[in-house]
Design a protein around this motif. Structure first.
Motif, short mmCIF file in Angstrom:
data_model
loop_
_atom_site.label_atom_id
_atom_site.label_comp_id
_atom_site.label_asym_id
_atom_site.label_seq_id
_atom_site.Cartn_x
_atom_site.Cartn_y
_atom_site.Cartn_z
N UNK A 1 0.85 -1.19 0.00
CA UNK A 1 0.00 0.00 0.00
C UNK A 1 0.89 1.24 0.00
N UNK A 2 0.23 2.42 -0.22
CA UNK A 2 0.92 3.71 -0.19
C UNK A 2 2.17 3.69 -1.08
N UNK A 3 1.96 3.31 -2.34
CA UNK A 3 3.07 3.22 -3.30
C UNK A 3 3.46 4.62 -3.74
N UNK A 4 4.75 4.97 -3.61
CA UNK A 4 5.29 6.24 -4.04
C UNK A 4 6.50 6.00 -4.93
N UNK A 5 7.24 7.06 -5.18
CA UNK A 5 8.38 6.94 -6.09
C UNK A 5 9.44 6.00 -5.56
N UNK A 6 9.78 6.14 -4.29
CA UNK A 6 10.83 5.30 -3.72
C UNK A 6 10.41 4.70 -2.38
N UNK A 7 9.11 4.50 -2.20
CA UNK A 7 8.61 4.07 -0.89
C UNK A 7 7.33 3.26 -1.10
N UNK A 8 7.22 2.15 -0.36
CA UNK A 8 5.96 1.40 -0.26
C UNK A 8 5.79 0.98 1.19
N UNK B 1 14.00 -6.82 -7.52
CA UNK B 1 13.83 -6.05 -8.74
C UNK B 1 13.53 -7.03 -9.87
N UNK B 2 12.37 -6.87 -10.50
CA UNK B 2 11.94 -7.85 -11.50
C UNK B 2 12.95 -7.97 -12.62
N UNK B 3 13.62 -6.89 -12.96
CA UNK B 3 14.59 -6.96 -14.06
C UNK B 3 15.85 -7.70 -13.68
N UNK B 4 16.15 -7.80 -12.36
CA UNK B 4 17.37 -8.47 -11.93
C UNK B 4 17.12 -9.87 -11.41
N UNK B 5 15.97 -10.09 -10.79
CA UNK B 5 15.61 -11.43 -10.32
C UNK B 5 16.32 -11.88 -9.07
N UNK B 6 16.91 -10.99 -8.30
CA UNK B 6 17.64 -11.37 -7.08
C UNK B 6 16.92 -10.80 -5.87
N UNK B 7 16.73 -11.66 -4.85
CA UNK B 7 16.04 -11.24 -3.63
C UNK B 7 17.05 -10.64 -2.66
N UNK C 1 9.96 -2.08 -11.28
CA UNK C 1 8.99 -3.09 -10.85
C UNK C 1 9.60 -3.92 -9.74
N UNK C 2 8.90 -4.02 -8.62
CA UNK C 2 9.39 -4.77 -7.47
C UNK C 2 8.36 -5.81 -7.05
N UNK C 3 8.88 -6.91 -6.49
CA UNK C 3 8.06 -7.89 -5.79
C UNK C 3 8.60 -8.00 -4.36
N UNK C 4 7.71 -8.33 -3.44
CA UNK C 4 8.09 -8.38 -2.04
C UNK C 4 7.62 -9.70 -1.43
N UNK C 5 8.37 -10.17 -0.45
CA UNK C 5 7.98 -11.34 0.32
C UNK C 5 8.55 -11.22 1.72
N UNK D 1 4.00 -7.85 -9.13
CA UNK D 1 4.92 -6.74 -9.37
C UNK D 1 4.27 -5.39 -9.12
N UNK D 2 5.00 -4.52 -8.42
CA UNK D 2 4.52 -3.19 -8.06
C UNK D 2 5.42 -2.16 -8.73
#
Length: 1423
Positions: free
Chosen positions: A363-370, A394-400, A423-427, A445-446
């Protein structure tokens, strides 16, 4: 323009005068007025509040554009006179003007007080209203039916009440529906009455008719959600069950499920597939999870093919757990099936690690903050969850990558420092003491972007379908140095961080903005940069390094490429919140029976918390404390059905509350519940039979329903109709208890049909099939009527028992017997009698059945007139033992009473019914019945008080609601005699004996008499009788009784002559008793006494140094004789000495540390025979050990030595010599006592001219002289050690023999050459000495064939026979004479002899010394 200027000047003049008057008034009386500090800006927007020292009364009255209020009217009225006065007396000054200003100030004060009171009153009202709304929000709850509607089946013209209880806050709106149509109070039929009070909703329908049948549904709606409950009402009428029910008639046309999916379990990460089939095919199929429709996607696959539909969820996660519903839609009709899908935890990545979190949301997605939130896992692992790790990819890099270093304790976290436009994914991973667990399901992806970008862009449509995009930055113009942000505030506060937010400046300019965040301790003006490491590009900033207990103020500066703005206004003081405690656990967990494998749970929610996300449930078998997780996705409600339980087992349950602060502790355990099916209506009866007809009355019977619905059948209802009619009429309003009923008021001569309903506490079941048409005509036949109520008992693989009831119609005379017939198969009508003779009883055991075969039976009654009509055939029954069937056992209980026992699986309401001969109850005066229940097991016992021949006979038992569990026992006279004997033994028990009297003597010489019985109780008693008198413990005698082990002991120290006699132990333990006698006299007593004395002496010996191992001898593998002894209990003063034949022996070895002393003989001769003695002694005493190594003992030594010698013998080998072939074997030691014998081809070899035997210390050999080809073969050496023969073999043939023979010939030739070789046999010494001027003669004897040549040499040069040297040569002798020797003649002289076979040289050193000198010491003096 001129007029406006004059008016403006007049206004300015008036303002100056008014200001001057106000200043004068302030000098007269120093008083100030302050506005209310709690007044809000919103109120000032409508009713301006102006300080009295800034505005005059005239200025207030001249505010024509301001909204009017009652206060303003008061002000106008109060100042009216003053205004008139000002218009007429404007030129007055001095005291009168001063008085006027004082009056104005008083009016201002009055006005201010009234305005302040009004503002305070309105502010209090707003706060009270806000608090009430807050309380309402706290108590808000989605609608939920605590008690749902229940289906009803009633008779026509009866009253039915449909009720349900709804909960929710705010109170939901409740609407009733019938068959999909809403029921409005104004439009209700006359017999409908609807009540809604305090959450209880009741619909009463009086005098039900077929039109009232259908589906009733109740819907509760509120802003928080919607809940629905429904039930079906069936009205039984004369036209048939469910007559008039439109819902019942139309439901047949709907699509029906053929196969459905049950509750399913899938492991996290595996694929989930649910499938169902339906008919007719080609239906509109929809799938739902928790009410949300599932659509095809990369993770969800939906398939429908004809009448088969399936859904597949790939890589299931905990978020996929829930209620899955498949919906079939046919026109306006909907058919649904639902089942819960459980997602089990996958195996932990580290042993003992926690499970994965779930429901990670961004939630609260911003330029450099979620901002992330999630839910805690249900399984903690080996320890409680300590916190969480947040990871990004980072979806383009694929590293957690991990986002936080210290663990985050709460289930929310701000992620800062992201790249804009990525684009980011989180876990999330949970962490406990074992380590980090499995990761949660990754988010979608966010995209990080400015969420307000769309508000700064306007799209204008123009002609031609074109559009023009205008940004707000273009309209604001060029802004260089940016303005500061506004409204800096804390939007998220926790115990570890504070998230700041602010509004971007207006205008913001075209250049990209970043921000600098500064902070300072509250109350100080020392600002420092808080955003040092990461640039802040969005109006969000998490402050993670705040100190607990400190208060901070924050301000923000805008930054672009032109520079930095002024700081914003500081925020209000901000501080870290207190850690949020986990919620309280739920209360009052109530398990309710549901099905054979499931239980429904209800509980009360956690108190005083509105942040509970749901509940985790856990179950365990009663008494095991092995807890298992039920759900891995929190249950939001307070009801849940737990599936997958085992039928017949007892379980307990507990729960946890789930919140962002973590899970609560476990709740208290629920009461245990036995898993079994809930009660439902019974199935339909069957086999309606006519038992008797009187012309106006008929007596009917029927077969009980196959399934009772989990509760006893309470009664039966009958309908009847005349043949050909469609309308059924009820026969009885009150339920019939028995399966026999008399129907009266019938028309004679007409045919009637009947049907039967069974009822239990759950309601009335379905009707039976209509009976055949019975003619109502009085029976007058002579034969008896049919028997009825045929029932099976004790069905086994080869037998069964059939029961029936006697016919109600006797015919011409009483019934004299019965004919029992049997038919194989389900429909075969070939009946045959079970036995030739009639059966006198109303029960019969049919034997000789074929296991697994199906049979039917029927019974006919017989009287003097003949055989009557047969009963209706029974249901087909298979000859096989029913599951859980057991037999009656008969025995004697612990109190000695004879009993019959039966144990079976049964419900709580089930009872064991005992009978004699299947009919008579057991006489309570002669036996009593007792039953105990444990879980799904019942144990019933019939105990006889005083059995006699009167109690003999057949006893039967059956379970009340399951006649398949039945058994019988024939109590015979043999049983009575056997059990009475056993009963006497139980009532007069004997103490069992494990071990009779035993006698032990310990190492100190103490004597122990003991016996052992079975274990005794603490109240057991003993009496010991010795020679007819009771004895007790005494100084030399101790008596012990170990009741737990049943051990009786008598300890003597020492045993004396007075203790000889008989000992009797008399034991009593409750009713049990026994006695045991030991006769301890004569030889037994004397041997025991001697052994005790010997051991006492040995014990005394061992008080000082003594031999632990006495003298002994042994022969080791090296054939060495070793004498050995070992002493113990030694000290530094202890000495050990050896003696042989009385003389001291000094060759022994002694190691004081181990106490071992040895005497070793490498070779054994007759000298080793003799008497050996070892003595160990010190100040404490002396001990002696002797060994006689003579006679038989010495012979045994020789045998052992021979045995070891023979065992060490090597295999036979062969070696060649000049004389022949020598066969030999080597030994470690050879003694003459080892007898050897040689064999050639299994024949003994006697010594002759061609063989020669011999031996050495380490070898035994035989030589074959001058061998020939005849000497080839197998050779054997036998060695006899006095008791055992040892053999060694050699096969001297073939290549082995050829090689040996060739070597022999070579050696033989070499021996001949050596014999004939020229050689010096004797004569010359090594060195000689002679005085000068004397003659020296050296003579040698020579040998060889042919005669050898002889040469004399001096210093390796030949000497000739001339001058000073005289040489003589004879065939076997040669000499050299040196005359008148001088010193020059000293040197090495040699004789060299040779012939064709060889040569030899012998040297001698000649030393010549002068007179007076001493010859050399090592030389032979000559002359």
């Amino acid at each position: 323009m001129e007029t406006k200027t004059v008016m403006r000047r007049e206004q300015e003049e008036q303002s100056r005068q008014m200001s001057h008057s106000v200043q004068l008034s302030s000098h007269i009386k120093k008083k100030t007025f302050k506005s209310s500090g709690g007044e809000e800006a919103a109120y000032a927007d409508f009713y301006p509040i102006i300080p009295a020292d800034l505005m005059s009364v005239k200025e207030i009255l001249d505010m024509g554009d301001a909204p009017r209020h009652r206060t303003w009217e008061i002000l106008t009225g109060t100042s009216a006179a003053d205004g008139e006065y000002r218009r007429t007396k404007w030129t007055l000054f001095g005291n009168e003007a001063e008085k006027m200003e004082i009056a104005v100030i008083g009016s201002q004060r009055l006005l201010r007080k009234r305005v302040d009171k009004l503002a305070l009153r309105q502010q209090a009202q707003r706060k009270a209203s806000a608090h009430i709304k807050y309380l309402e929000r706290l108590s808000q709850k989605a609608p939920d039916f605590a008690i749902p509607l229940r289906a009803h089946t009633v008779w026509e013209r009866m009253t039915v009440v449909l009720s349900c209880t709804v909960q929710g806050c705010p109170p939901p709106k409740v609407t009733w529906y019938k068959d999909g149509e809403p029921l409005h109070r104004a439009d209700l039929p006359w017999n409908y009455r609807l009540q809604q009070e305090f959450g209880l909703n009741v619909l009463e329908i009086r005098r039900c008719s077929p039109d009232d049948a259908g589906e009733y549904r109740v819907t509760a709606k509120s802003p928080l959600g919607e809940a629905t409950t429904f039930a079906t009402l069936i009205v039984n009428s004369y036209q048939g069950a469910a007559a008039g029910s439109e819902y019942a008639r139309t439901s047949v046309q709907e699509a029906q499920f053929d196969e459905t999916f049950p509750p399913t379990w899938v492991q996290e990460g595996d694929d989930l597939t649910l499938r169902c089939t339906f008919n007719p095919p080609q239906q509109e199929v929809s799938w739902f999870r928790d009410g949300v429709q599932l659509l095809p996607s990369a993770a969800v696959d939906l398939k429908t093919c004809g009448g088969d539909a399936s859904v597949t969820v790939r890589a299931a996660h905990k978020e996929h757990e829930g209620v899955y519903t498949v919906r079939l839609r046919t026109g306006d009709h909907v058919q649904e099936h639902s089942a819960y899908v459980y997602v089990k935890d996958a195996s932990a990545e580290v042993f003992g690690g926690p499970a994965s979190p779930l429901a990670v949301q961004v939630s609260d997605v911003n330029k450099n903050y979620v901002f992330l939130t999630w839910q805690p896992p249900s399984a903690d692992g080996v320890s409680h969850v300590e916190g969480y790790y947040v990871e990004k990819c980072d979806v383009t890099q694929g590293e957690w990558v991990r986002c936080n270093v210290p663990v985050q304790k709460a289930c929310h976290f701000p992620v800062f420092g992201l790249q804009e436009g990525a684009l980011y994914r989180f876990r999330v991973r949970a962490v406990n003491k074992a380590g980090a667990g499995r990761p949660s399901k990754a988010t979608e992806p966010v995209l990080t972007a400015d969420p307000l970008e769309h508000t700064r862009t306007t799209v204008v449509k123009v002609a031609g379908g074109r559009s023009i995009t205008i940004t707000k930055d273009e309209l604001e113009g060029e802004v260089r140095i940016p303005f500061p942000p506004t409204n800096v505030r804390a939007c998220e506060v926790s115990d570890t961080y504070v998230v700041l937010c602010w509004d971007e400046p207006e205008p913001r300019g075209r250049e990209p903005l970043t921000f600098h965040v500064e902070r300072s301790m509250a109350g100080k003006d020392s600002w420092e940069l808080a955003s040092l490491d990461t640039p802040v590009s969005s109006p969000r900033f998490p402050a993670l390094d705040l100190v607990k207990g400190g208060q901070y103020c924050f301000r923000v500066r805008s930054v672009n490429k032109y520079g930095v703005s002024e700081p914003s206004e500081p925020s209000r003081p901000v501080w870290l919140a207190e850690p949020r405690a986990p919620p309280a656990p739920p209360r009052s967990i109530l398990p309710i029976r549901d099905t054979d494998t499931s239980v429904q749970l209800q509980w009360e929610k956690a108190q005083d918390r509105d942040d509970v996300l749901g509940y985790y449930l856990y179950y365990s078998e009663l008494g095991q404390q092995d807890w298992h997780t039920v759900n891995n996705k929190p249950v939001s409600g307070t009801r849940f059905t737990v599936h997958g339980l085992e039928t017949g087992k007892e379980y307990v349950f507990r729960a946890k509350s789930v919140s962002r602060a973590g899970n609560s502790i476990y709740s208290n355990e629920s009461e245990p519940i036995l898993v079994k099916s809930a009660i439902h209506v019974p199935s339909a009866p069957s086999a309606i039979a006519l038992l008797l007809c009187t012309g106006s009355e008929m007596v009917l019977s029927w077969r009980a329903p196959a399934r009772t619905g989990g509760a006893p059948v309470l009664g039966y209802f009958l309908d009847r109709r005349e043949e050909g009619a469609e309308l059924w009429r009820e026969v009885n309003v009150k339920a019939a208890r028995e399966r026999r009923f008399k129907v009266g008021n019938l028309d004679s001569g007409r045919f009637h049909q009947f049907r039967v309903f069974a009822a239990n506490v759950a309601g009335v079941g379905k009707p039976s099939e209509a009976s055949e048409a019975f003619l109502c005509e009085k029976w007058t036949m002579a034969e008896p009527g049919p028997p009825y109520d045929l029932q099976f008992r004790e069905v086994r693989d080869s037998s069964l028992v059939l029961l029936w009831a006697a016919p109600l119609y006797q015919g011409r005379g009483p019934v004299t017997g019965y004919v029992l017939e049997m038919s194989r198969g389900d429909q075969w009508e070939d009946w045959m009698a079970v036995r030739e003779k009639t059966i006198s009883d109303t029960h019969y055991k049919v034997s000789g059945l074929q296991a697994g075969q199906t049979y039917r039976f029927r019974v006919s009654a017989v009287n003097e007139a003949g055989r009557g009509g047969a009963s209706l055939p029974t249901e087909p029954v298979a000859a096989e033992t029913r599951p859980g069937a057991r037999d009656i056992t008969m025995g004697v209980d612990d109190d000695g009473f004879i009993f019959l026992g039966y144990e079976a699986e049964a419900d709580d309401e089930s009872e064991a019914l005992w009978r004699r001969d299947y009919a008579e109850p057991i006489d309570a005066g002669r036996a009593r019945e007792e039953s105990t229940k444990k879980g799904l097991s019942i144990k019933s016992v019939v105990t006889f008080s005083d059995p006699s021949e009167e109690d003999l006979g057949l006893y039967t038992v059956e379970i009340s609601d399951n006649p398949d569990l039945s058994s019988s026992y024939d109590f015979t006279a043999e049983d009575l005699e056997r059990l009475k004997e056993l009963s006497w033994q139980v009532r007069n028990p004997l103490i069992g004996l494990k071990s009779g009297w035993k006698i032990d003597v310990d190492e100190t010489g103490g004597v122990r008499l003991w016996l052992q019985t079975e274990s005794l109780s603490d109240s057991a008693e003993i009496r010991l009788i010795f020679n007819d008198r009771e004895i007790f413990s005494a100084p030399h005698r101790k008596i012990n009784l170990d009741r737990a082990k049943g051990l009786v002991e008598i300890l003597f120290d020492p045993l004396s002559r007075e203790d000889e006699g008989s000992y009797t132990a008399q034991l009593r333990d409750g009713r049990a008793k026994n006695q045991f006698t030991l006769v301890f006299v004569d030889k037994n007593f004397r041997e025991t006494m001697a052994l005790a004395a010997a051991r006492r002496r040995d014990h005394q010996r061992k008080l000082g140094p003594h031999f632990q191992e006495f003298l002994s001898w042994s022969v080791n593998e090296d054939c060495v004789l070793i004498m050995k002894c070992k002493v113990t209990n030694t000290s530094k003063d202890t000495s050990l000495k050896w003696f042989k034949d009385g003389a001291a022996e000094s060759r022994y070895a002694y190691e004081p540390s181990s106490g071992v002393s040895t005497l070793t003989f490498p070779q054994v001769t007759k000298q080793e025979a003799g008497s050996y003695r070892a003595v160990v002694s010190d100040a404490r005493g002396e001990d002696v050990s002797s060994l006689q190594l003579t006679g038989d003992e010495y012979d045994e030594l020789l045998r052992q030595l021979s045995k070891q010698c023979a065992a060490s013998a090597s295999p036979l080998r062969v070696e060649s010599t000049a004389d022949g072939l020598r066969l030999y074997c080597t030994l470690k030691y050879y003694t003459q006592h080892l007898k050897t014998t040689w064999y050639f081809k299994d024949k003994r070899i006697d010594q002759d001219v061609r063989t020669k035997t011999g031996s050495t210390v380490h070898k035994v050999w035989m030589e074959v002289l001058n061998p020939t080809e005849n000497n080839q073969g197998k050779y054997t050496l036998e060695m006899f050690d006095g008791s055992e023969t040892h053999r060694r073999h050699l096969d001297l043939s073939g290549q082995v023999f050829a090689d040996a023979l060739l070597e022999h010939q070579r050696l033989k030739q070499a021996a001949i050459r050596e014999k004939n070789r020229a050689k010096v046999t004797k004569g010359l010494p090594d060195a000689v000495a002679i005085m000068e001027r004397k003659s020296l003669c050296l003579t040698c004897f020579i040998d060889g064939q042919p005669a050898p040549e002889v040469f004399w040499l001096r210093n390796d040069r030949e000497i000739f026979n001339q001058g000073q040297f005289v040489i003589t040569k004879e065939p076997q002798c040669s000499s050299i004479t040196i005359n008148d020797v001088t010193v020059e003649n000293s040197g090495k002289y040699s004789i060299f002899v040779r012939n064709q076979h060889g040569s030899e040289t012998v040297d001698v050193t000649v030393s010549v010394y002068k007179s007076g000198e001493k010859p050399p010491a090592n030389a032979v003096e000559m002359g």
